[in-house]
Design a protein around this motif. Structure first.
Motif, PDB file in Angstrom:
ATOM      1  N   GLU A  21      50.984 -18.035  71.601  1.00  0.00           N
ATOM      2  CA  GLU A  21      51.960 -19.089  71.343  1.00  0.00           C
ATOM      3  C   GLU A  21      51.872 -20.092  72.484  1.00  0.00           C
ATOM      4  N   VAL A  22      51.701 -21.379  72.138  1.00  0.00           N
ATOM      5  CA  VAL A  22      51.597 -22.417  73.146  1.00  0.00           C
ATOM      6  C   VAL A  22      52.997 -22.905  73.519  1.00  0.00           C
ATOM      7  N   GLU A  33      51.400 -14.266  75.058  1.00  0.00           N
ATOM      8  CA  GLU A  33      50.787 -13.230  74.232  1.00  0.00           C
ATOM      9  C   GLU A  33      51.614 -11.967  74.377  1.00  0.00           C
ATOM     10  N   LEU A  34      52.347 -11.590  73.324  1.00  0.00           N
ATOM     11  CA  LEU A  34      53.259 -10.449  73.377  1.00  0.00           C
ATOM     12  C   LEU A  34      54.162 -10.602  74.603  1.00  0.00           C
ATOM     13  N   GLU A  35      54.003  -9.702  75.569  1.00  0.00           N
ATOM     14  CA  GLU A  35      54.872  -9.761  76.740  1.00  0.00           C
ATOM     15  C   GLU A  35      54.176 -10.408  77.944  1.00  0.00           C
TER      16      GLU A  35
END
Length: 363
Positions: A21-22, A33-35
């Motif tokens: 996610e940007v 990215e995930l966590e």
């Protein structure tokens, strides 16, 4: 306030494609990215890398394997931060494909024009010593195929001396190759093929052909042709398939026909100076025209097209040129005696040391 966009990402360290996610923060962004969160990265460091499927792909300066793919339409709020797409690269994208094509066409035409016409003034600037070295490197002794007997060479020298005002820098040879042809080569070398000499009906026929080839030497056609062909090979090297080869041939033969006409004019002047009738050379071209079919061609488009695509003027046209140059009432004389002509014509047959065969290909 940060905004978020879905994308995929390669970090440049592994071949794993990551769904990320940007997250944008001013002139920077993070990849979540995930966590985990990667970054920050500067938008200014991004470079457009092309399209992959339905994704616009960007790379990061300084990291060859790093890729970011934005699938589908790029979000409006992200567009101002991203580098512009480059379809063709550099100045082409700035001008547009239409104007860029026009500029390329103009530049290409200018380059080809320089290649075609510059040899005319460049060739005379090449020192004679350099041209001689080029000729020696290309030809040498022609693979041992030059014919030589004392009386045959004397007859050939007499023929040459009668056709040129100062033949000391010329090297004229007869090659033991059964081909009706003659060529002028670098280093002021002229080669008559034995097929031409043995098939000739008289020494005056050979004189017309030899004077033609000497004309190529004196008019600097040989070096001009070499320079032009080298230039065209470079300029047209970008054309693929037969297109470049065909274009190269058409451009070079256009010059060749001009050169052939100049060499024919030189031959006529040399024959006139030596008081040799051009009718014998006209008869030679008459026989050639029967062989190449030009004598039977109809006037108009068929003849014009054949002349356009031929590297030489049509044999029948050349026959008319020499035939019409005969001066009525002029006292012409044979260029060689009967005995001298016999020695020249049989020189290759008498030379027991000369090699035979092709070995070289000429058109």
């Amino acid at each position: 306030m940060p905004t978020f966009f879905d994308a995929w990402h390669f970090d440049g360290k592994s071949a794993v494609r990551r769904k990320v996610e940007v997250q944008t923060v001013g002139n920077q962004f993070y990849l979540a990215e995930l966590e985990r969160r990667h970054g920050p990265f500067a938008f200014a460091d991004l470079e457009y890398a092309g399209e992959q499927g339905d994704a616009s792909v960007y790379k990061l300066g300084g990291n060859d394997g790093w890729r970011l793919g934005l699938v589908g339409n790029v979000p409006t709020e992200l567009v101002p931060h991203l580098p512009a797409k480059k379809t063709y690269g550099g100045w082409i994208d700035r001008l547009g494909i239409g104007p860029a094509s026009a500029v390329f066409a103009i530049v290409s035409a200018a380059v080809v024009a320089v290649v075609l016409f510059s040899p005319q003034w460049l060739a005379p600037l090449i020192p004679a010593s350099v041209e001689t070295k080029i000729g020696d490197a290309l030809i040498g002794d022609f693979g041992g195929r030059f014919c030589s007997t004392p009386k045959g060479k004397a007859a050939l020298a007499k023929l040459t001396n009668a056709l040129d005002a100062d033949p000391r820098d010329l090297q004229v040879e007869v090659a033991n190759i059964d081909m009706i042809n003659a060529v002028a080569l670098p280093g002021r070398k002229v080669i008559l093929f034995n097929g031409l000499v043995s098939q000739a009906k008289s020494p005056d026929e050979v004189a017309g052909v030899l004077a033609h080839e000497i004309g190529h030497v004196r008019e600097k056609h040989v070096m001009q042709g070499m320079l032009r062909q080298m230039g065209l090979a470079v300029v047209l090297g970008g054309f693929d398939g037969n297109g470049g080869s065909t274009l190269n041939g058409l451009l070079s033969t256009t010059y060749t026909r001009e050169s052939e006409r100049e060499a024919d004019d030189h031959s006529l002047k040399a024959l006139k100076s030596a008081s040799v009738s051009p009718i014998a050379t006209a008869d030679f071209f008459r026989r050639l025209s029967a062989m190449d079919g030009s004598a039977q061609m109809r006037e108009g488009k068929e003849r014009a097209m054949a002349s356009y695509t031929s590297s030489h003027p049509l044999s029948d046209e050349r026959r008319k040129l020499f035939e019409n140059s005969v001066i009525k009432g002029k006292a012409y004389r044979p260029i060689l005696s009967s005995d001298e002509w016999t020695e020249l014509k049989t020189m290759c047959a008498q030379d027991r040391k000369v090699k035979s065969g092709w070995g070289f290909d000429f058109e």
